[in-house]
Design an enzyme around this catalytic site. Structure first.
Site, PDB file in Angstrom:
ATOM      1  N   PRO A   2      64.005  77.272  20.595  1.00 31.98           N
ATOM      2  CA  PRO A   2      64.856  76.211  21.162  1.00 31.98           C
ATOM      3  C   PRO A   2      66.160  76.797  21.711  1.00 31.98           C
ATOM      4  O   PRO A   2      66.757  77.666  21.079  1.00 31.98           O
ATOM      5  CB  PRO A   2      65.146  75.302  19.966  1.00 31.98           C
ATOM      6  CG  PRO A   2      64.203  75.705  18.893  1.00 31.98           C
ATOM      7  CD  PRO A   2      63.767  77.095  19.167  1.00 31.98           C
ATOM      8  N   GLU A   3      66.558  76.338  22.878  1.00 34.36           N
ATOM      9  CA  GLU A   3      67.793  76.803  23.512  1.00 34.36           C
ATOM     10  C   GLU A   3      68.784  75.632  23.556  1.00 34.36           C
ATOM     11  O   GLU A   3      68.511  74.578  22.985  1.00 34.36           O
ATOM     12  CB  GLU A   3      67.479  77.325  24.923  1.00 34.36           C
ATOM     13  CG  GLU A   3      66.396  78.409  24.915  1.00 34.36           C
ATOM     14  CD  GLU A   3      66.068  78.944  26.297  1.00 34.36           C
ATOM     15  OE1 GLU A   3      66.928  78.915  27.192  1.00 34.36           O
ATOM     16  OE2 GLU A   3      64.924  79.406  26.483  1.00 34.36           O
ATOM     17  N   LYS A  55      73.165  78.047  19.909  1.00 34.33           N
ATOM     18  CA  LYS A  55      71.900  77.484  19.418  1.00 34.33           C
ATOM     19  C   LYS A  55      72.005  77.108  17.940  1.00 34.33           C
ATOM     20  O   LYS A  55      70.993  76.897  17.279  1.00 34.33           O
ATOM     21  CB  LYS A  55      70.774  78.502  19.617  1.00 34.33           C
ATOM     22  CG  LYS A  55      70.579  78.941  21.070  1.00 34.33           C
ATOM     23  CD  LYS A  55      69.532  80.049  21.159  1.00 34.33           C
ATOM     24  CE  LYS A  55      69.590  80.748  22.497  1.00 34.33           C
ATOM     25  NZ  LYS A  55      68.758  81.978  22.502  1.00 34.33           N
ATOM     26  N   ARG A 258      62.100  91.274  27.582  1.00 31.13           N
ATOM     27  CA  ARG A 258      61.736  89.855  27.723  1.00 31.13           C
ATOM     28  C   ARG A 258      61.072  89.622  29.070  1.00 31.13           C
ATOM     29  O   ARG A 258      61.539  90.131  30.097  1.00 31.13           O
ATOM     30  CB  ARG A 258      63.003  88.975  27.634  1.00 31.13           C
ATOM     31  CG  ARG A 258      63.863  89.204  26.408  1.00 31.13           C
ATOM     32  CD  ARG A 258      63.170  88.830  25.116  1.00 31.13           C
ATOM     33  NE  ARG A 258      62.769  87.437  25.062  1.00 31.13           N
ATOM     34  CZ  ARG A 258      63.564  86.433  24.671  1.00 31.13           C
ATOM     35  NH1 ARG A 258      64.811  86.667  24.303  1.00 31.13           N
ATOM     36  NH2 ARG A 258      63.113  85.194  24.642  1.00 31.13           N
TER      37      ARG A 258
END
Ligand code: ZN
Length: 269
Positions: A2-3, A55, A258
């Site tokens: 989750p961001e 976050k 990433r």
């Protein structure tokens, strides 16, 4: 993971219910979190506010301490009626004065729970970069944060000490909006790049918020609803699909470990 938009959506769901209620019970079914459940001095404390920073989810208590939760990979925080069925993988549970429960369901068990003193909370705030949706976050501030950095701009956007709250999804979306290649050295972004990136970051995050967050696997809000921003993404996980702006096929490259998705034409190096 989750961001910012997902965490903010969870926080606003919790905020509607849990403010000004007292903690009456804490339970951890996971040894890793047992030390916090054993802090019986949290019982009787009132939740004064619930804030998001980056976050992180912060429950500010009336004794000025902060119960802090980071959902990490797979954590979800649910606000549940005491009679509602058990949530699988519940590792940590807070019961409130009215019987409602805040449950941390977390199959991969990477989520973090800690209790910070007021002083530790202030230090924590200083360690993180600025909030990208705040008023203080201007193009000028973004330029300052990125100046002289040799790392790829994509990696800079993911560094929580440079800017808080952005993860892989919204970094790719922001760079696509800005027409900036993810491997561009952060410190060499032109004033025009920076202006577009500032706008792109805010646009990507606001779109995420408007659509209740992005759900690719497990993410859900405080009442268990998934988000639908995954249907509105421009570039993230759209490898080999055509760019919505120029119809060139979207490419994928690994930047700083990433996966990064970009349009080779709109975001030429
Ligand atoms: Zn394109």
């Amino acid at each position: 993971m989750p961001e910012l938009p997902e965490v903010e959506t969870v926080v606003s769901g919790l905020r509607k219910h849990a403010i000004n209620l007292q903690i009456t019970h804490i339970h951890a079914s996971d040894e890793k979190l047992a030390h916090i459940a054993q802090m019986t001095d949290l019982i009787g404390k009132t939740i004064v506010s619930i804030d998001r920073r980056g976050k992180f989810i912060n429950f500010l208590l009336d004794d000025r301490r902060v119960l802090q939760i980071h959902l990490m990979m797979s954590g979800r925080l649910f606000l549940r009626h005491p009679k509602s069925p058990e949530d699988p993988w519940t590792r940590f549970l807070i019961t409130l004065t009215d019987g409602f429960q805040i449950r941390l369901s977390d199959p991969r068990r990477f989520g973090l729970v800690s209790v910070l003193s007021n002083h530790e909370y202030i230090l924590f705030q200083h360690r993180l970069g600025p909030e990208p949706l705040s008023r203080e976050f201007t193009t000028r501030l973004l330029a300052k944060r990125l100046a002289n950095r040799k790392i790829a701009i994509k990696s800079a956007l993911l560094d929580q000490t440079i800017i808080a709250g952005i993860g892989n999804i919204y970094a790719d979306e922001a760079l696509w909006h800005a027409r900036v290649h993810p491997e561009t050295p952060a410190g060499s972004a032109t004033p025009n790049n920076l202006k577009r990136l500032h706008r792109g970051i805010r646009r990507a995050l606001k779109e995420g918020l408007e659509h209740g967050g992005t759900t690719f696997g497990i993410y859900a809000n405080a009442v268990g609803q998934t988000g639908n921003n995954q249907q509105h993404l421009n570039v993230f996980r759209r490898t080999d699909k055509s760019c919505l702006r120029c119809r060139t096929n979207i490419c994928k490259v690994v930047v700083g470990g990433r996966s990064s998705h970009y349009c080779p034409k709109c975001q030429a190096k």
